[in-house]
Design a protein around this motif. Structure first.
Motif, PDB file in Angstrom:
ATOM      1  N   UNK A 102      12.960 -41.060  90.031  1.00 22.69           N
ATOM      2  CA  UNK A 102      13.424 -42.430  89.854  1.00 22.69           C
ATOM      3  C   UNK A 102      13.063 -42.900  88.455  1.00 22.69           C
ATOM      4  N   UNK A 103      13.818 -43.923  87.998  1.00 20.51           N
ATOM      5  CA  UNK A 103      13.692 -44.400  86.629  1.00 20.51           C
ATOM      6  C   UNK A 103      13.774 -45.928  86.641  1.00 20.51           C
ATOM      7  N   UNK A 104      12.785 -46.594  86.062  1.00 21.55           N
ATOM      8  CA  UNK A 104      12.747 -48.055  86.028  1.00 21.55           C
ATOM      9  C   UNK A 104      13.449 -48.581  84.784  1.00 21.55           C
ATOM     10  N   UNK A 105      14.326 -49.560  85.004  1.00 26.70           N
ATOM     11  CA  UNK A 105      15.121 -50.140  83.921  1.00 26.70           C
ATOM     12  C   UNK A 105      15.015 -51.656  83.973  1.00 26.70           C
ATOM     13  N   UNK A 106      14.728 -52.268  82.833  1.00 25.15           N
ATOM     14  CA  UNK A 106      14.772 -53.725  82.702  1.00 25.15           C
ATOM     15  C   UNK A 106      16.004 -54.085  81.906  1.00 25.15           C
TER      16      UNK A 106
END
Length: 195
Positions: free
Chosen positions: A136-140
């Motif tokens: 998984x990859x966190x994006x703002x």
């Protein structure tokens, strides 16, 4: 001397032929790939339900509030079944310019998961896809425009292997902030990869 010249010519011709072959383009799904290069592949956009209920951290952002109708986003990044590559970047786009609390976690799978809950419910895959999740990859989302917003993140070359019977990987979106959506908001996910 003549033999050396002929040998050099043959080697040069072979290298040119190899290079031409390496640059051959192959179309798979919605993407065109060039061997041994970086590509960007966009998924199929999803339209979330017609409500403006704020998400809580850990809730699913999806196309339907009914779990059985949730459709993971197909990413046609595989040139062929069993293909391998490296993920290098991720972009998330949406149709609303609101970026307040617009933080999301993108889960990527080799096999399409089914969900326990629909949009606005707790993010919880139902069919034990732990072994199929690539990561998984966190994006703002920090870039607002008149017609929407987007956010990007660099990935430190996460390896992936495509499933043996399909040309897609699959993405799901999890809210990581108390984001208030617009009704019928459209989301899309795109990956940059190296084959």
């Amino acid at each position: 001397m003549k033999k050396i010249t002929m040998l050099a010519g043959a080697l040069l011709a072979g290298l040119c032929a190899y290079n031409a072959e390496a640059q051959t383009q192959t179309a798979v799904g919605r993407a065109a790939f060039v061997a041994n290069t970086d590509v960007q592949v966009s998924g199929a956009p999803i339209t979330r339900p017609a409500n403006t209920t704020a998400y809580a951290v850990g809730q699913l952002v999806a196309n339907d509030t009914v779990a059985a109708n949730v459709a993971p986003i197909p990413i046609a990044i595989c040139r062929a079944s069993g293909d391998v590559g490296l993920l290098k970047g991720l972009r998330v786009e949406k149709s609303s310019p609101n970026i307040t609390n617009a933080s999301f976690r993108i889960h990527l799978f080799r096999i399409a998961p089914t969900m326990t809950n629909g949009d606005g419910g707790v993010y919880l895959p139902a069919n034990g896809r732990a072994s199929a999740e690539i990561g998984y990859f966190d994006v703002t989302m920090d870039l607002a425009y008149g017609d929407g917003a987007k956010g990007t993140v660099a990935i430190s070359e996460r390896g992936y292997t495509c499933p043996p019977t399909a040309a897609n990987l699959y993405a799901l979106i999890e809210a990581r902030g108390a984001y208030t959506p617009v009704s019928g908001e459209v989301f899309n996910v795109a990956f940059e990869a190296r084959h």
